[in-house]
Motif scaffolding. Structure first.
Motif: not given
Length: 462
Positions: A123-137
């Protein structure tokens, strides 16, 4: 124990031990429909993880994703592919949102595994986000159908293996029964002699054709729309991402993926799913036809055709002692009916797409994966519990041929159509055998008749 996560709608508690997040939790709450979750299809989960792996690698290579986060995402994907986290995919296969719940389920699980790898808490998504990192592009509209296509390809390999084994089983049975003379039938009426071996060889040949059909239609899934994002314009995807992502996915799997030439068209087009579903329908139709034949040929034992014996699998009646039913052939046909119904669902869902997206893709995914699974199980069951154990009532088969009026067809070239018709008519009216009537009329000698009616001469089998 639970953790509180937030989204556009508000806050929601998520179980502490869960690797999925708030979007998946909402899907659990919203879509209690089929009871069949993503966890039922591990190959599909594996496919989704490969898509996220390929995307992360492409983003890192293009300089928009940090290497430390990329490495954590890749390791998370590897762990998911191993099957360790299959229970973390509780989203119902039937869902609204064009697959967004499925895409977010994989995004959240990857992100939370990656967070633990990096030393953070779920849940500490500021370090790895489902949206901004995993779903990037990415968007659900390109990542989800790409995962579906890869899932179909994985399952198709399993299906082809089962089909190949069934074809070999039928070929072996054809070889085993190649000497057993029987009567071919058209319109459910006696036609001309053949062998049981030829019957089973024909079954093998017709199913072998479906191997090519499955491969050909599955290959349509090799064109993917990664980089299309929402509608195919590529908004929020860096230039070069689409081609690089397809290349990475090809390297990670043995399938030769290519980026679609027109991403707008590819994002709304579900023709590959329709084509593959049609191949499954064709295979199911042939399997059921074969099972129909087996039930007819085994009918009896005293008042039917009874040319073959199907392996007795269970007592057939709660009231009729001694009855054994062709349960394997019956269950395979019923399974095939379900596949045919699924094909109709795929067709209607494909037709129901509007404008730049087909939001009905989840039902296509559900039915296609179910059909693959059903056919795989049905073919294994048919091979192991029926085909391999079939035996022939050889004497009975020969008696049927020799007492059949159909053998008069073999005499046509020797005694002419008019004589053959007269003999056939008298045989029908009197119950006498064709063999006896030919000798009675002195049309042929016994030596000539026996040579003509030799099974090898009549069937072409040496």
């Amino acid at each position: 124990m639970s953790r509180l996560e937030n989204d556009l709608i508000g806050s929601l508690p998520v179980p502490d031990e869960a690797y999925y997040g708030i979007h998946t939790q909402r899907a659990i709450n919203n879509f209690r429909i089929s009871g069949i979750t993503l966890s039922h299809y591990p190959e599909f989960i594996k496919a989704l993880a490969y898509v996220k792996w390929a995307a992360a690698t492409a983003n890192c290579e293009l300089g928009v994703l940090g290497k430390n986060i990329c490495d954590a995402i890749i390791e998370a994907c590897k762990r998911i592919i191993s099957g360790k986290y299959d229970d973390q995919f509780p989203s119902d296969m039937l869902q609204g949102g064009a697959g967004t719940s499925t895409n977010m389920n994989i995004n959240e699980v990857v992100a939370n595994i990656a967070l633990e790898i990096m030393g953070y808490k779920k849940g500490e998504y500021q370090y790895c986000s489902p949206y901004d990192h995993v779903n990037l592009s990415q968007s659900t509209n390109d990542a989800y159908p790409t995962g579906v296509k890869l899932g179909i390809l994985f399952h198709n390999e399993i299906l082809e293996d089962s089909l190949t084994k069934l074809v070999e089983s039928l070929k072996n049975k054809g070889q085993e029964l190649k000497h057993v003379i029987t009567m071919g039938r058209t319109h459910l009426q006696d036609a001309i002699p053949m062998t049981l071996g030829q019957t089973f060889d024909a079954y093998a040949a017709t199913l072998e054709k479906e191997l090519h059909s499955l491969r050909q239609s599955a290959n349509l899934c090799l064109e993917i729309n990664m980089g299309a994002t929402a509608v195919g314009t590529g908004l929020n995807a860096i230039p070069g991402y689409a081609a690089l992502c397809a290349k990475n996915l090809t390297c990670l799997t043995k399938f030769n993926f290519t980026p679609a030439k027109n991403l707008v068209e590819a994002t709304s087009n579900t023709g590959s799913f329709v084509a593959y579903s049609s191949a499954l329908k064709k295979l199911a139709t042939k399997l059921s036809k074969i099972c129909n034949d087996l039930r007819i040929l085994a009918s009896g034992p005293r008042c039917g055709i009874y040319e073959i014996n199907l392996p007795p699998m269970q007592a057939g009646s709660s009231i009729m002692p001694g009855k054994v039913n062709p349960v394997i052939a019956e269950v395979v046909s019923q399974t095939c009916f379900r596949v045919l119904a699924n094909d109709f669902a795929v067709t209607m869902a494909s037709e129901a797409g509007q404008l730049q997206l087909n939001v009905m893709e989840p039902v296509m995914t559900y039915t296609l994966l179910e059909s693959q699974n059903l056919l795989n199980n049905a073919m294994t069951c048919l091979r192991e519990n029926c085909i391999d154990g079939i035996t022939a009532n050889e004497e009975h088969c020969r008696d049927l041929v020799m007492n059949s009026i159909g053998i008069v067809t073999a005499l046509n070239p020797y005694i002419g159509y008019e004589n053959s018709t007269t003999i056939a008519k008298e045989a029908l009216e009197t119950g006498a055998s064709v063999y006896d009537l030919v000798l009675k009329r002195n049309v042929l000698s016994k030596e000539e008749l026996d040579k003509i009616l030799n099974p090898e001469n009549m069937t072409g089998v040496k």
